[in-house]
Design a protein around this motif. Sequence first.
Motif, PDB file in Angstrom:
ATOM      1  N   ARG A   7       0.866  -1.189   0.000  1.00 38.10           N
ATOM      2  CA  ARG A   7       0.000   0.000   0.000  1.00 38.10           C
ATOM      3  C   ARG A   7       0.893   1.227   0.000  1.00 38.10           C
ATOM      4  O   ARG A   7       2.030   1.197   0.481  1.00 38.10           O
ATOM      5  CB  ARG A   7      -0.937   0.014   1.197  1.00 38.10           C
ATOM      6  N   ARG A  40       2.449   2.895  -7.451  1.00 39.32           N
ATOM      7  CA  ARG A  40       1.969   3.771  -6.368  1.00 39.32           C
ATOM      8  C   ARG A  40       0.502   4.120  -6.553  1.00 39.32           C
ATOM      9  O   ARG A  40      -0.270   4.107  -5.602  1.00 39.32           O
ATOM     10  CB  ARG A  40       2.799   5.061  -6.307  1.00 39.32           C
ATOM     11  N   ALA A  44      -2.715   3.092  -3.989  1.00 41.89           N
ATOM     12  CA  ALA A  44      -3.006   4.322  -3.248  1.00 41.89           C
ATOM     13  C   ALA A  44      -4.177   4.196  -2.285  1.00 41.89           C
ATOM     14  O   ALA A  44      -4.215   4.866  -1.260  1.00 41.89           O
ATOM     15  CB  ALA A  44      -3.256   5.471  -4.226  1.00 41.89           C
ATOM     16  N   GLU A  45      -5.125   3.341  -2.602  1.00 39.59           N
ATOM     17  CA  GLU A  45      -6.329   3.230  -1.777  1.00 39.59           C
ATOM     18  C   GLU A  45      -6.237   2.181  -0.677  1.00 39.59           C
ATOM     19  O   GLU A  45      -7.165   2.027   0.105  1.00 39.59           O
ATOM     20  CB  GLU A  45      -7.542   2.934  -2.668  1.00 39.59           C
ATOM     21  N   GLY A  46      -5.150   1.427  -0.641  1.00 44.06           N
ATOM     22  CA  GLY A  46      -5.020   0.418   0.409  1.00 44.06           C
ATOM     23  C   GLY A  46      -4.274  -0.815  -0.083  1.00 44.06           C
ATOM     24  O   GLY A  46      -3.689  -0.815  -1.162  1.00 44.06           O
ATOM     25  N   TRP A  47      -4.310  -1.844   0.727  1.00 47.51           N
ATOM     26  CA  TRP A  47      -3.532  -3.057   0.471  1.00 47.51           C
ATOM     27  C   TRP A  47      -3.982  -3.749  -0.819  1.00 47.51           C
ATOM     28  O   TRP A  47      -5.174  -3.979  -1.016  1.00 47.51           O
ATOM     29  CB  TRP A  47      -3.672  -4.030   1.636  1.00 47.51           C
TER      30      TRP A  47
END
Length: 89
Positions: A7, A40, A44-47
């Motif tokens: 992440r 990236r 960007a929003e999480g795992w």
Amino acid sequence: MSTAEARALPVVDAIERDGEELVLIGDRVVLVSPLGRLIRAAVAEGWVRVDALVPALVRELGAPVAVDPDEVVAAAVAELATAGLVEVR
């Protein structure tokens, strides 16, 4: 098959130009390759599982020649982690 997940970590600022990205982390500036920039953005929003990133990255950038795309993406994620741009678990 790897089960590693990544992440994005917070940055101060980022500027994209010609596919690359200049990222400000604390008092350091890091130049991120087009592959790194896409990774990236994807995390960007999480795992996200690292192996799940590969198909979209190959579609976007094309398959690397004479190298396994999974290995290229895993190495890029590791490089981003070393730079403090992503976290891996």
